[in-house]
Design an enzyme around this catalytic site. Structure first.
Site, PDB file in Angstrom:
ATOM      1  N   GLU A   1      15.134  11.305 -12.521  1.00  0.00           N
ATOM      2  CA  GLU A   1      14.658  12.175 -11.454  1.00  0.00           C
ATOM      3  C   GLU A   1      14.875  11.604 -10.065  1.00  0.00           C
ATOM      4  O   GLU A   1      14.900  10.391  -9.878  1.00  0.00           O
ATOM      5  CB  GLU A   1      13.157  12.430 -11.610  1.00  0.00           C
TER       6      GLU A   1
ATOM      7  N   GLY B   1      11.065   4.050 -13.417  1.00  0.00           N
ATOM      8  CA  GLY B   1      11.498   2.686 -13.683  1.00  0.00           C
ATOM      9  C   GLY B   1      10.934   1.666 -12.711  1.00  0.00           C
ATOM     10  O   GLY B   1      10.382   2.007 -11.661  1.00  0.00           O
TER      11      GLY B   1
ATOM     12  N   CYS C   1      10.761   3.723 -18.608  1.00  0.00           N
ATOM     13  CA  CYS C   1      10.134   2.525 -18.050  1.00  0.00           C
ATOM     14  C   CYS C   1       9.458   1.754 -19.177  1.00  0.00           C
ATOM     15  O   CYS C   1       9.008   2.336 -20.158  1.00  0.00           O
ATOM     16  CB  CYS C   1       9.107   2.914 -16.987  1.00  0.00           C
TER      17      CYS C   1
ATOM     18  N   CYS D   1       0.879   7.192 -14.995  1.00  0.00           N
ATOM     19  CA  CYS D   1       2.226   7.608 -14.610  1.00  0.00           C
ATOM     20  C   CYS D   1       2.937   8.287 -15.774  1.00  0.00           C
ATOM     21  O   CYS D   1       2.948   7.761 -16.895  1.00  0.00           O
ATOM     22  CB  CYS D   1       3.017   6.375 -14.149  1.00  0.00           C
TER      23      CYS D   1
ATOM     24  N   CYS E   1      13.462   9.903  -2.786  1.00  0.00           N
ATOM     25  CA  CYS E   1      12.809   9.030  -3.757  1.00  0.00           C
ATOM     26  C   CYS E   1      13.702   8.978  -4.986  1.00  0.00           C
ATOM     27  O   CYS E   1      13.993  10.019  -5.586  1.00  0.00           O
ATOM     28  CB  CYS E   1      11.436   9.581  -4.110  1.00  0.00           C
TER      29      CYS E   1
ATOM     30  N   LEU F   1      -0.312  -1.201  -5.858  1.00  0.00           N
ATOM     31  CA  LEU F   1      -1.523  -1.988  -6.104  1.00  0.00           C
ATOM     32  C   LEU F   1      -2.504  -1.218  -6.998  1.00  0.00           C
ATOM     33  O   LEU F   1      -2.790  -1.633  -8.116  1.00  0.00           O
ATOM     34  CB  LEU F   1      -2.175  -2.350  -4.774  1.00  0.00           C
ATOM     35  N   HIS F   2      -3.045  -0.117  -6.474  1.00  0.00           N
ATOM     36  CA  HIS F   2      -3.850   0.856  -7.219  1.00  0.00           C
ATOM     37  C   HIS F   2      -5.202   0.356  -7.720  1.00  0.00           C
ATOM     38  O   HIS F   2      -6.051   1.178  -8.092  1.00  0.00           O
ATOM     39  CB  HIS F   2      -3.050   1.459  -8.371  1.00  0.00           C
TER      40      HIS F   2
ATOM     41  N   CYS G   1       2.290   2.042 -17.321  1.00  0.00           N
ATOM     42  CA  CYS G   1       1.150   2.302 -16.433  1.00  0.00           C
ATOM     43  C   CYS G   1       0.449   3.581 -16.883  1.00  0.00           C
ATOM     44  O   CYS G   1       1.101   4.598 -17.159  1.00  0.00           O
ATOM     45  CB  CYS G   1       1.623   2.429 -14.982  1.00  0.00           C
TER      46      CYS G   1
ATOM     47  N   CYS H   1       5.896  11.558 -10.845  1.00  0.00           N
ATOM     48  CA  CYS H   1       7.066  10.815 -11.295  1.00  0.00           C
ATOM     49  C   CYS H   1       7.199  10.844 -12.809  1.00  0.00           C
ATOM     50  O   CYS H   1       6.301  10.432 -13.532  1.00  0.00           O
ATOM     51  CB  CYS H   1       6.968   9.373 -10.804  1.00  0.00           C
TER      52      CYS H   1
END
Length: 356
Positions: free
Chosen positions: A92, A163, A112, A119, A105, A219-220, A116, A338
């Site tokens: 994407e 990724g 990936c 995501c 982007c 970071l999150h 996470c 994403c």
């Protein structure tokens, strides 16, 4: 025997090839311009090259350019594009227009490996790395979209799609080299940001390599327990190690560093969480903290907090002299998160037996 990807060759190597087949060396410059500056999708479109030479190139080389598979247009102007690689993989890219910017982007991997929890890409398997020329194709095609939709070229590029860019290190750096080259898109590296979930060793490598682009850390969560809960990479790259690596990077390059912090309802949106973020912020020469509205996905349990909670969080950061900006969610009426768009067909591919 598999043909060689012609975009793996340097200009000098192309010149040597043309000498070997008794062609004038200047033809190499023409072909090289078609490959990068004019972004040719195939050899047939190289119209100032003889038919005989185009046929010879077709016989000896391949040009595995990615193609647009699907686009979604949001009411806010955001354009989400699903690309298909020559071997049928889906990734994407997103064009995000504002009054002052046209931002692309782009993805660096098919799928990936980091898993996470918030995501969509994290729920895919890693299929493979994107090659440098495939990443370049994403940018070139999004630049074309920007020109067609607004008459303006791309102003910024973020490696913030599918990724982990620092796990595809060589191809990411080589793609940026081509994007910033006068023979490519000629974009300033200061307009490019690479976003990482936090690979401390490779952040230091960026410093050693004296890169000229900017760095963003996803970071999150600002304590190790919470961050490991949503980002398993934190188990091997904890906050202490990341702080050390980011300071090393800044000392070596003096490039901008940004923190990305998605707000999740009742997880990292309290004032205590804000205090922990402020503590990390003061340990690193961070230029900006992007506080991001969450785009919920089907697989994840997270939701975005209320407007009141978000405002309280932002005001608290402001009172504590944190340079923070609220980044509103874009493309809410399309598959904007994403990995969402590519994941639709990739899940179907996986179910059929055999990633944005």
């Amino acid at each position: 025997m598999r043909k060689q990807n012609i975009r793996e060759l340097s200009l000098q190597q192309l010149q040597e090839y043309f000498v070997q087949i008794n062609e004038k060396p200047f033809r190499a410059k023409q072909v090289y311009e078609w490959l990068w500056l004019r972004h040719a999708r195939d050899f047939e479109s190289m119209t100032n090259i003889s038919k005989q030479l185009r046929t010879a190139l077709e016989e000896h080389f391949e040009l595995p350019a990615i193609k647009i598979d699907l686009t979604q247009h949001s009411s806010d102007g955001t354009i989400k594009t699903r690309f298909k690689t020559q071997d049928g993989q889906l990734v994407e890219g997103v064009l995000i227009p504002t009054e002052s910017r046209q931002t692309a982007c782009v993805s660096s991997q098919v799928g990936c490996s980091l898993s996470c929890k918030f995501c969509a890409t994290g729920y895919m398997k890693l299929r493979r790395n994107l090659n440098h020329d495939e990443i370049y194709d994403e940018v070139a095609l999004l630049n074309q979209q920007a020109l067609e939709s607004s008459g303006k070229k791309l102003t910024n590029i973020v490696y913030m799609g599918m990724g982990e860019p620092l796990l595809n290190y060589k191809n990411v750096l080589k793609s940026i080299e081509k994007i910033t080259s006068p023979d490519g898109l000629g974009m300033s590296p200061r307009r490019i940001t690479v976003s990482t979930a936090g690979v401390a060793k490779m952040i230091k490598q960026l410093g050693d390599d004296q890169v000229r682009f900017n760095l963003a850390l996803s970071l999150h969560a600002a304590n190790d327990q919470k961050r490991s809960e949503i980002m398993p990479i934190n188990d091997t790259n904890n906050l202490k190690n990341l702080v050390e690596a980011l300071n090393y990077f800044y000392k070596a390059t003096n490039n901008e560093i940004t923190f990305e912090y998605i707000l999740f309802h009742n997880f990292n949106d309290s004032l205590k969480d804000a205090d922990e973020l402020i503590k990390i912020y003061r340990q690193v020469p961070v230029d900006l903290v992007n506080i991001i509205e969450y785009n919920p996905i089907d697989n994840a349990r997270f939701q975005k907090p209320s407007a009141e909670t978000t405002q309280r969080f932002m005001e608290y950061l402001g009172k504590n002299r944190v340079n923070a900006r609220l980044r509103r969610s874009r493309g809410k009426d399309i598959d904007a998160a994403c990995g969402q768009l590519a994941n639709k067909d990739n899940q179907s591919m996986a179910a059929e037996g055999e990633l944005a």
